[in-house]
Motif scaffolding. Structure first.
Motif, PDB file in Angstrom:
ATOM      1  N   VAL A  95       0.857  -1.182   0.000  1.00 11.50           N
ATOM      2  CA  VAL A  95       0.000   0.000   0.000  1.00 11.50           C
ATOM      3  C   VAL A  95       0.895   1.235   0.000  1.00 11.50           C
ATOM      4  N   LEU A  96       0.741   2.073  -1.001  1.00 11.43           N
ATOM      5  CA  LEU A  96       1.599   3.255  -1.121  1.00 11.43           C
ATOM      6  C   LEU A  96       1.399   4.169   0.084  1.00 11.43           C
ATOM      7  N   PRO A  97       2.477   4.512   0.785  1.00  6.61           N
ATOM      8  CA  PRO A  97       2.324   5.350   1.974  1.00  6.61           C
ATOM      9  C   PRO A  97       2.001   6.793   1.609  1.00  6.61           C
ATOM     10  N   VAL A  98       1.232   7.448   2.470  1.00  5.41           N
ATOM     11  CA  VAL A  98       0.928   8.868   2.315  1.00  5.41           C
ATOM     12  C   VAL A  98       1.054   9.527   3.681  1.00  5.41           C
ATOM     13  N   SER A  99       1.114  10.848   3.694  1.00  2.00           N
ATOM     14  CA  SER A  99       1.225  11.575   4.946  1.00  2.00           C
ATOM     15  C   SER A  99      -0.100  11.525   5.707  1.00  2.00           C
ATOM     16  N   TRP A 100      -0.018  11.800   7.021  1.00  2.00           N
ATOM     17  CA  TRP A 100      -1.252  11.795   7.817  1.00  2.00           C
ATOM     18  C   TRP A 100      -2.196  12.904   7.375  1.00  2.00           C
ATOM     19  N   LEU A 101      -1.641  13.999   6.854  1.00  2.00           N
ATOM     20  CA  LEU A 101      -2.501  15.067   6.345  1.00  2.00           C
ATOM     21  C   LEU A 101      -3.309  14.589   5.139  1.00  2.00           C
ATOM     22  N   THR A 102      -2.666  13.792   4.278  1.00  2.00           N
ATOM     23  CA  THR A 102      -3.391  13.255   3.129  1.00  2.00           C
ATOM     24  C   THR A 102      -4.485  12.295   3.583  1.00  2.00           C
ATOM     25  N   GLU A 103      -4.187  11.461   4.572  1.00  3.10           N
ATOM     26  CA  GLU A 103      -5.212  10.551   5.095  1.00  3.10           C
ATOM     27  C   GLU A 103      -6.406  11.326   5.646  1.00  3.10           C
ATOM     28  N   VAL A 104      -6.114  12.396   6.395  1.00  2.00           N
ATOM     29  CA  VAL A 104      -7.200  13.213   6.942  1.00  2.00           C
ATOM     30  C   VAL A 104      -8.012  13.843   5.813  1.00  2.00           C
ATOM     31  N   ARG A 105      -7.319  14.340   4.791  1.00  2.00           N
ATOM     32  CA  ARG A 105      -8.033  14.952   3.660  1.00  2.00           C
ATOM     33  C   ARG A 105      -8.936  13.940   2.955  1.00  2.00           C
ATOM     34  N   VAL A 106      -8.461  12.703   2.779  1.00  2.00           N
ATOM     35  CA  VAL A 106      -9.285  11.688   2.127  1.00  2.00           C
ATOM     36  C   VAL A 106     -10.519  11.380   2.964  1.00  2.00           C
ATOM     37  N   VAL A 107     -10.336  11.222   4.280  1.00  2.00           N
ATOM     38  CA  VAL A 107     -11.468  10.879   5.144  1.00  2.00           C
ATOM     39  C   VAL A 107     -12.466  12.033   5.213  1.00  2.00           C
ATOM     40  N   VAL A 108     -11.985  13.220   5.565  1.00  2.00           N
ATOM     41  CA  VAL A 108     -12.884  14.365   5.713  1.00  2.00           C
ATOM     42  C   VAL A 108     -13.457  14.781   4.356  1.00  2.00           C
ATOM     43  N   GLY A 109     -12.623  14.738   3.319  1.00  2.00           N
ATOM     44  CA  GLY A 109     -13.097  15.118   1.991  1.00  2.00           C
ATOM     45  C   GLY A 109     -14.167  14.177   1.462  1.00  2.00           C
ATOM     46  N   THR A 110     -14.019  12.875   1.723  1.00  2.00           N
ATOM     47  CA  THR A 110     -15.040  11.928   1.282  1.00  2.00           C
ATOM     48  C   THR A 110     -16.348  12.152   2.038  1.00  2.00           C
ATOM     49  N   ALA A 111     -16.238  12.472   3.333  1.00  2.00           N
ATOM     50  CA  ALA A 111     -17.446  12.820   4.097  1.00  2.00           C
ATOM     51  C   ALA A 111     -18.101  14.069   3.511  1.00  2.00           C
ATOM     52  N   ALA A 112     -17.280  15.055   3.112  1.00  2.00           N
ATOM     53  CA  ALA A 112     -17.829  16.255   2.469  1.00  2.00           C
ATOM     54  C   ALA A 112     -18.484  15.915   1.134  1.00  2.00           C
ATOM     55  N   LEU A 113     -17.916  14.950   0.405  1.00  2.00           N
ATOM     56  CA  LEU A 113     -18.539  14.479  -0.839  1.00  2.00           C
ATOM     57  C   LEU A 113     -19.948  13.960  -0.566  1.00  2.00           C
ATOM     58  N   PHE A 114     -20.109  13.168   0.494  1.00  2.00           N
ATOM     59  CA  PHE A 114     -21.438  12.687   0.879  1.00  2.00           C
ATOM     60  C   PHE A 114     -22.378  13.857   1.167  1.00  2.00           C
ATOM     61  N   ALA A 115     -21.870  14.836   1.935  1.00  2.00           N
ATOM     62  CA  ALA A 115     -22.720  15.945   2.356  1.00  2.00           C
ATOM     63  C   ALA A 115     -23.170  16.794   1.171  1.00  2.00           C
ATOM     64  N   VAL A 116     -22.247  17.151   0.286  1.00  2.00           N
ATOM     65  CA  VAL A 116     -22.605  18.008  -0.849  1.00  2.00           C
ATOM     66  C   VAL A 116     -23.505  17.251  -1.825  1.00  2.00           C
ATOM     67  N   ALA A 117     -23.240  15.951  -1.999  1.00  2.00           N
ATOM     68  CA  ALA A 117     -24.129  15.145  -2.847  1.00  2.00           C
ATOM     69  C   ALA A 117     -25.540  15.104  -2.269  1.00  2.00           C
TER      70      ALA A 117
END
Length: 522
Positions: A392-414
């Protein structure tokens, strides 16, 4: 049912002028609608279960002869990213400040193409665009260690690159005996400056690199590398394949400055892999005669974009979004069905507050469901992938947070967009298919390779499905040749830009709701 509708309408009329009361009323109505609560929970559960099932079904191993063994760990660069670090290096130790100058008189190579005749290797002369050769300072020969290099390339002119992710362009053009390139790399502490020249007398600076914490003794020398030849099959159901290539560079006029006196040139095939019998697989090589060097290498020195990515566990996202769409539309059409938003004439200027409160509630619920589902899926799914031997390609913790929070925002805006469509259509039979066709369908068409790459990228630029870009964890690199297409997990817009497109669609739909409500009041 009639009693419930009357109660809801009365609450709305008394609270239309109070935003807080409108929100409270909308929230009460939502949580009392058990079908909508259950559908939201089912959507979140679908994301988790489909993601974990996908991770559990993915297994990777490497062979050592007839035995399957765990694959070696990916090298990691100074920035924590997975990297390719494979090249042939002719080098000496340099202690303290110093530099290297060399003239490159040719860059040639060979490429393995598909066999025209079964069993007969089809190897042709050629240099891939990002084949590279030049001068380098590297902290050590360990893969992933810090470095800076000035190089000629197959089709991108002179470049200065350092620590895998940084790339600066010099002059364009190729190299030949009639048009050689002089390269120079100078170290001063942890700062390295790259230069190029056409004649060895007039120099221009290509770039500067700072390598914090660079140790006193480093390796300095000549290198060559050649990434695979990438072939992309155009059209629907197209794919990509990378085939072996190698590059050979001719160097002369090699001079060293600084603490390298008395040292011997050493040769290292950095990152070379072994055959089952122990011999190197596709080894590099070098030869030297009268101070002129020929260096042949394969592989690449660049960020790695292959392998499993964090967001590959989010295969259940479309199913979760469909559940969100259904819930949001049901909430909107329920307001119309039970008279929510209808007020006495004096309250008409504020009539949109109740639909706005309903949209805010479904957005908040969708965000919470998406946040929980994404966090669980990414955390547990990545562990399952690694346990099954996947890299699994490693990413920074900031990127992980962005993916989690951003995907939740995707749900909300949809959810907001779907709610607005519910208000506009008034009926779920029209609003739900419209929302699915706008948000989910373009993403599915673009990512399952049923469309040409250009059409897939167009869809994910202009439709609400652009919001899926928020989940991309590995960026595209201009100096790494790759199949940067939606089918390979790469989106045409940056993560937040893609979410911005979805947000713009939701905003336009909300404005349309306001306009329609005012028209209905007239």
């Amino acid at each position: 049912m009639p009693g419930r509708g009357a109660m809801t309408g009365a609450s709305t009329r008394s609270g239309t002028g109070d935003p807080v009361r409108s929100l409270r009323t909308a929230w009460t109505g939502f949580r009392r609608a058990r079908g909508r609560v259950a559908a939201t929970a089912a959507g979140a559960l679908a994301v988790v279960l489909l993601g974990l099932a996908s991770a559990a079904g993915s297994h990777t191993s490497c062979s050592a002869g007839a035995v399957e063994v765990a694959c070696p760990a990916l090298p990691v660069g100074p920035g924590g990213e997975a990297v390719e670090d494979k090249f042939f290096f002719v080098h000496r130790a340099l202690t303290g400040d110093g530099g290297i100058t060399a003239r490159v008189t040719s860059l040639t190579g060979v490429i393995r193409k598909p066999d025209a005749v079964p069993g007969v290797r089809n190897v042709v002369a050629g240099v891939v665009p990002w084949a590279k050769a030049g001068v380098m300072v590297k902290e050590s020969i360990e893969q992933g260690s810090s470095y800076a290099a000035v190089m000629v390339t197959g089709a991108h002119g002179v470049r200065m690159q350092h620590d895998f992710t940084h790339d600066v362009a010099g002059r364009p053009g190729g190299v030949s005996e009639g048009s050689p390139r002089w390269l120079r790399l100078v170290r001063s502490g942890d700062t390295l400056i790259g230069y190029e020249s056409a004649d060895g007398a007039h120099w221009s600076e290509v770039g500067t690199a700072r390598l914090p914490g660079l140790q006193a003794t480093v390796e300095i020398g000549l290198f060559a590398a050649s990434p695979g030849d990438l072939t992309v099959t155009p059209g629907a159901l197209g794919g990509s394949a990378s085939r072996f290539s190698e590059a050979t560079a001719a160097f002369d006029r090699v001079t060293l400055e600084g603490g390298t006196a008395g040292g011997e040139w050493r040769e290292d095939d950095v990152g070379v892999t072994g055959e089952p019998g122990g011999s190197p697989h596709h080894p590099g090589r070098t030869s030297e005669s009268g101070g002129a060097f020929s260096v042949t290498g394969n592989g690449d020195i660049a960020p790695s974009t292959g392998g499993q990515t964090l967001e590959r566990t989010l295969v259940g996202l479309p199913a979760g979004l469909i559940a969100v769409i259904v819930v949001a539309v049901m909430s909107a059409t329920a307001e119309h069905r039970y008279g929510l938003g209808r007020t006495a004439p004096p309250a008409r200027p504020r009539r949109g507050r109740v639909p706005a409160a309903g949209a805010a509630v479904v957005a908040a619920v969708a965000f919470a469901a998406g946040l929980a589902a994404t966090a669980v899926t990414l955390t547990a799914g990545s562990r399952i992938l690694r346990a099954n031997g996947n890299q699994v390609l490693p990413v920074s913790w900031l990127t992980e947070v962005r993916v989690v929070v951003g995907t939740a925002a995707l749900f909300a805006v949809a959810a907001v967009l779907s709610f607005a469509l519910g208000v506009l259509f008034r009926r779920g039979t029209g609003a739900i298919p419209a929302a699915v066709a706008l948000i989910v369908l373009p993403h599915l068409l673009a990512t399952v390779s049923v469309l040409p790459d250009s059409a897939a990228q167009w869809l994910l630029r202009v439709t609400p499905a652009a919001g899926f870009a928020i989940q991309q964890s590995i960026p595209q690199y201009a100096h790494v040749l790759g199949h940067y297409a939606p089918s390979a997990g790469f989106y045409p817009l940056a993560p937040w830009a893609g979410l911005g497109v979805l947000t713009a669609w939701a905003a336009v739909a909300l404005l349309g709701c306001g306009w329609l409500l005012r028209r209905r009041d007239v």
